[in-house]
Each structure stands twice: as structure tokens, then as C-alpha cells.
Design a protein around this motif. Structure first.
Motif, PDB file in Angstrom:
ATOM      1  N   GLY A 152     109.016  40.687 -18.343  1.00 37.11           N
ATOM      2  CA  GLY A 152     107.995  40.546 -17.323  1.00 37.11           C
ATOM      3  C   GLY A 152     107.645  39.107 -17.007  1.00 37.11           C
ATOM      4  O   GLY A 152     107.169  38.814 -15.904  1.00 37.11           O
ATOM      5  N   ASP A 153     107.857  38.201 -17.957  1.00 42.93           N
ATOM      6  CA  ASP A 153     107.503  36.798 -17.727  1.00 42.93           C
ATOM      7  C   ASP A 153     108.701  35.949 -17.302  1.00 42.93           C
ATOM      8  O   ASP A 153     108.677  34.729 -17.386  1.00 42.93           O
ATOM      9  CB  ASP A 153     106.856  36.200 -18.972  1.00 42.93           C
ATOM     10  N   CYS A 154     109.737  36.612 -16.831  1.00 46.58           N
ATOM     11  CA  CYS A 154     110.938  35.906 -16.370  1.00 46.58           C
ATOM     12  C   CYS A 154     110.654  35.236 -15.018  1.00 46.58           C
ATOM     13  O   CYS A 154     109.994  35.802 -14.152  1.00 46.58           O
ATOM     14  CB  CYS A 154     112.081  36.910 -16.240  1.00 46.58           C
ATOM     15  N   ASP A 155     111.153  34.015 -14.837  1.00 47.94           N
ATOM     16  CA  ASP A 155     110.962  33.272 -13.589  1.00 47.94           C
ATOM     17  C   ASP A 155     112.161  33.375 -12.652  1.00 47.94           C
ATOM     18  O   ASP A 155     112.019  33.176 -11.443  1.00 47.94           O
ATOM     19  CB  ASP A 155     110.702  31.790 -13.899  1.00 47.94           C
ATOM     20  N   ARG A 242     109.802  44.502  -8.345  1.00 47.38           N
ATOM     21  CA  ARG A 242     108.453  44.954  -8.667  1.00 47.38           C
ATOM     22  C   ARG A 242     107.652  43.849  -9.351  1.00 47.38           C
ATOM     23  O   ARG A 242     106.440  43.724  -9.134  1.00 47.38           O
ATOM     24  CB  ARG A 242     108.536  46.190  -9.583  1.00 47.38           C
ATOM     25  N   GLN A 243     108.312  42.994 -10.131  1.00 44.98           N
ATOM     26  CA  GLN A 243     107.615  41.993 -10.927  1.00 44.98           C
ATOM     27  C   GLN A 243     107.584  40.616 -10.264  1.00 44.98           C
ATOM     28  O   GLN A 243     107.069  39.656 -10.852  1.00 44.98           O
ATOM     29  CB  GLN A 243     108.274  41.896 -12.311  1.00 44.98           C
ATOM     30  N   GLY A 244     108.105  40.497  -9.041  1.00 43.48           N
ATOM     31  CA  GLY A 244     108.081  39.218  -8.343  1.00 43.48           C
ATOM     32  C   GLY A 244     109.021  38.190  -8.931  1.00 43.48           C
ATOM     33  O   GLY A 244     108.683  37.008  -9.041  1.00 43.48           O
ATOM     34  N   ILE A 245     110.222  38.631  -9.280  1.00 43.20           N
ATOM     35  CA  ILE A 245     111.224  37.745  -9.896  1.00 43.20           C
ATOM     36  C   ILE A 245     112.400  37.595  -8.947  1.00 43.20           C
ATOM     37  O   ILE A 245     113.051  38.592  -8.595  1.00 43.20           O
ATOM     38  CB  ILE A 245     111.715  38.320 -11.237  1.00 43.20           C
ATOM     39  N   PRO A 246     112.738  36.384  -8.517  1.00 37.19           N
ATOM     40  CA  PRO A 246     113.937  36.198  -7.701  1.00 37.19           C
ATOM     41  C   PRO A 246     115.196  36.442  -8.523  1.00 37.19           C
ATOM     42  O   PRO A 246     115.204  36.243  -9.744  1.00 37.19           O
ATOM     43  CB  PRO A 246     113.837  34.746  -7.223  1.00 37.19           C
ATOM     44  N   VAL A 247     116.274  36.856  -7.837  1.00 41.79           N
ATOM     45  CA  VAL A 247     117.503  37.285  -8.518  1.00 41.79           C
ATOM     46  C   VAL A 247     118.706  36.557  -7.941  1.00 41.79           C
ATOM     47  O   VAL A 247     118.854  36.441  -6.715  1.00 41.79           O
ATOM     48  CB  VAL A 247     117.716  38.809  -8.359  1.00 41.79           C
TER      49      VAL A 247
END
Length: 338
Positions: A152-155, A242-247
């Protein structure tokens, strides 16, 4: 998040969170005030603004970057579509664990944690030319594994895969969802000879014929014609949204893995960038179909998230300039029109 049915995924995709446009506008204004001619850093500027939009921070942060590599085996391998035996999947997973693969070295260079997730390697999917590769429950289980892998804390998340015969599976998904058959999408993968290429094309065409009654449903296609590691990639991409993390997407297989999401809902991949364009036949055309402009074109075709991992270095360079450069006012430099 638990997906109990395919309809749960459909409902989830109809209500995807959007990026923060106000933050992106603020990041754009910052870029315009940095000590450089506007646009002079090219795609590094766009990359920084994209990170800002999806992280919801005017100045993005890459404190925790995760590379997720999912591994799976495929029943269609029995049709002689790969240059390597299926045992190599597990052997390469062991190599990842020992730190001996390319992705280990690139992840260390990029300052990223590496998560390798093998999924039932001792139970390959069924051969999609004569059966459904997975039933709905098996597909949902793989989606869930991918979803739960993302911290969840991934940027920033990079996704990739390992799986003997999975370029055949990727080409199968492209043929089923975009048309054109085996000839359009099948490439040489791990280096099959002409006979192997013909077997790949034949397997894809046989799969299309066997499953022709359900080709209009992207999720049913992903289950019946896909693979566990591809489904897990899709699950990870949904979790990131869902968690607002770019991929950052890797090559042909990783991009094909999220094709069903793109066919299911327009904008489902807005938080994704193509880390690179693979030398594998079909990837460049697939990126065009998805209107994804690759960050790198290095002739790579390894898989295991290697191209996406190299693109992390670009993201770090983009962020370093965005966060660290002085504005014209801070530097006492005259701006345009001063």
C-alpha cells in the motif's frame, strides 16, 4: 479487495479512481518555472507530471519502488511452442531468489525492491486449444494473488513475468481481443525455429476456433485463454489503480496481460506507462492498439520486468530534475519575457 466473481471485476473497473488533475496542473506550472526552456527536458517532464497526477503530489516521491514478477506454467507448452522445457520456469524462479538474474542486477541499480511470486508452477494451466486454460475460480485466485502483492505504501510499481510458453499465451490474448490470428501476433519468443513458430501460430488459431463462442467477453477470454501470471499482473495493476500507484509495464507478455482490462473499460490503463517496447514480434503493434508510447526502445526481449525496471531509472531522473532544479526566481535567472 476480494473479487468473488467476474462481475465484481467489471463493477470495480466501472468505478476506477482518476488521477488528480489539480496536482498535475500544479506540477506542470512548476515545470514551466524551472531554469530551462519550457519543454526542453522532453518526455522527462511528462513523466514527472504523470507521477504527480497519480501519486497526488505536486513533487512526487520514489521512496519505495516495487518490481513484481509473477511466474506461471502453461499447458500449451506441450505443443512444442517454446525453445525451452517447462522446468525452466521454476529454475529461473530459483535464480531470482539467488540473485543471479538480470532483473536482480537492474532492480538493485534502480533502487527497487524485487518481489517474485510463483503461482502453482507444479499445476500448469490447461492447454487452451482443447479446454479452458483456467476456470473462473482459478482466474480469480490469480487476480487476487496479484492484487495482494502490491504494498500500500508503494510509490511506483513495475510489473513483469516469467513463464515458459507465455509469449504464446500473450499472442493468444491479442488474437482473441484484437483479431488477426496467429500469423499477426505470434513471434519467436525464447528463440523458436521456423517449425516452432508455425506450431505457435497453429496453437493460437486452434484456440480461437475452440473458444469462438466467448471471444466478445474480455474477462472470459483472459480466463479461458490466459495464464496465472498474466492474471496476477492484471490484479496488481488494479490494486495500483485503487491505491494511487503509477505503473510501469514490461514487455509483450505484461502488456497483453492488461489488454483485457483495456477492452473492458476505457481509461483502465491511464495510470500505466509502457516501460519499453520489446523486440518480441507483436509488442509494438499492441502498444499502438493501446495508444501507449514506450519510454525505451533498447531491443530487449527478456521479460522478467527487465525493461520496466530500466525505465525506473528514467523516472528517477525525471523526478530529480522536477524536485531538485531551481526555479527562475530562486536562481535569480531571467525567464522568458523578462
Amino acid at each position: 479487495m476480494q473479487f468473488d466473481t467476474l462481475d465484481d471485476i467489471r463493477a470495480f473497473c466501472r468505478d476506477l479512481p482518476q488521477g488528480n488533475a489539480h496536482v498535475a496542473d500544479a506540477a506542470t506550472r512548476r515545470q514551466q518555472n524551472l531554469t530551462k526552456p519550457p519543454g526542453s527536458l522532453g518526455r522527462l517532464e511528462e513523466l514527472a507530471i504523470w507521477l504527480a497526477r497519480w501519486q497526488g503530489r505536486e513533487v512526487p516521491w520514489l521512496g519505495r519502488v516495487t518490481i513484481a514478477v509473477f511466474a506461471g506454467n502453461h499447458g500449451v507448452a506441450g505443443r512444442g511452442v517454446s525453445a525451452y522445457p517447462q522446468a525452466v520456469t521454476g529454475q529461473m524462479v530459483a535464480n531470482f531468489a539467488a540473485g543471479g538474474a538480470a532483473i536482480n542486477q537492474i532492480a538493485q541499480s534502480a533502487g527497487a525492491e524485487l518481489r517474485v511470486v510463483p503461482i502453482e508452477l507444479d499445476r500448469p494451466t490447461r492447454d487452451f486449444t482443447v479446454a479452458s486454460a483456467m476456470d473462473a475460480d482459478e482466474f480469480l485466485a490469480a487476480i487476487d494473488i496479484g492484487y495482494r502483492t502490491v504494498p500500500g505504501d508503494c510509490d511506483l510499481l513495475a510489473v513483469g513475468e516469467m513463464g515458459i510458453a507465455n509469449t504464446t499465451t500473450a499472442a493468444m490474448l491479442c488474437a482473441a481481443l484484437l483479431g488477426g490470428g496467429g500469423k499477426r501476433w505470434a513471434g519467436r519468443g525464447t528463440g523458436v525455429d521456423e517449425g516452432g513458430l508455425l506450431r505457435k501460430r497453429a496453437a493460437i488459431d486452434a484456440g480461437l476456433d475452440f473458444h469462438r463462442g466467448m471471444l466478445g467477453d474480455p474477462l472470459r477470454v483472459a480466463a479461458a485463454l490466459g495464464g496465472r501470471e498474466l492474471a496476477a499482473i492484471a490484479g496488481a495493476v488494479l490494486a495500483a489503480r485503487r491505491q494511487g500507484i503509477p505503473v510501469l509495464l514490461d514487455g509483450f507478455v505484461a502488456t497483453a496481460a492488461v489488454l483485457p482490462l483495456a477492452r473492458l473499460e476505457r481509461g483502465a490503463l491511464d495510470h500505466c506507462r509502457a516501460g519499453h517496447v520489446s523486440a518480441e514480434s507483436g509488442h509494438r503493434e499492441l502498444l499502438r492498439e493501446l495508444t501507449l508510447d514506450p519510454l525505451l526502445d533498447l531491443g530487449m526481449r527478456l521479460g522478467e520486468a527487465s525493461g520496466a525496471a530500466v525505465a525506473i531509472l528514467l523516472a528517477r531522473a525525471a523526478l530529480a530534475c522536477h524536485a531538485g532544479m531551481a526555479t527562475f526566481a530562486e536562481a535569480g535567472v531571467s525567464g522568458a519575457g523578462d
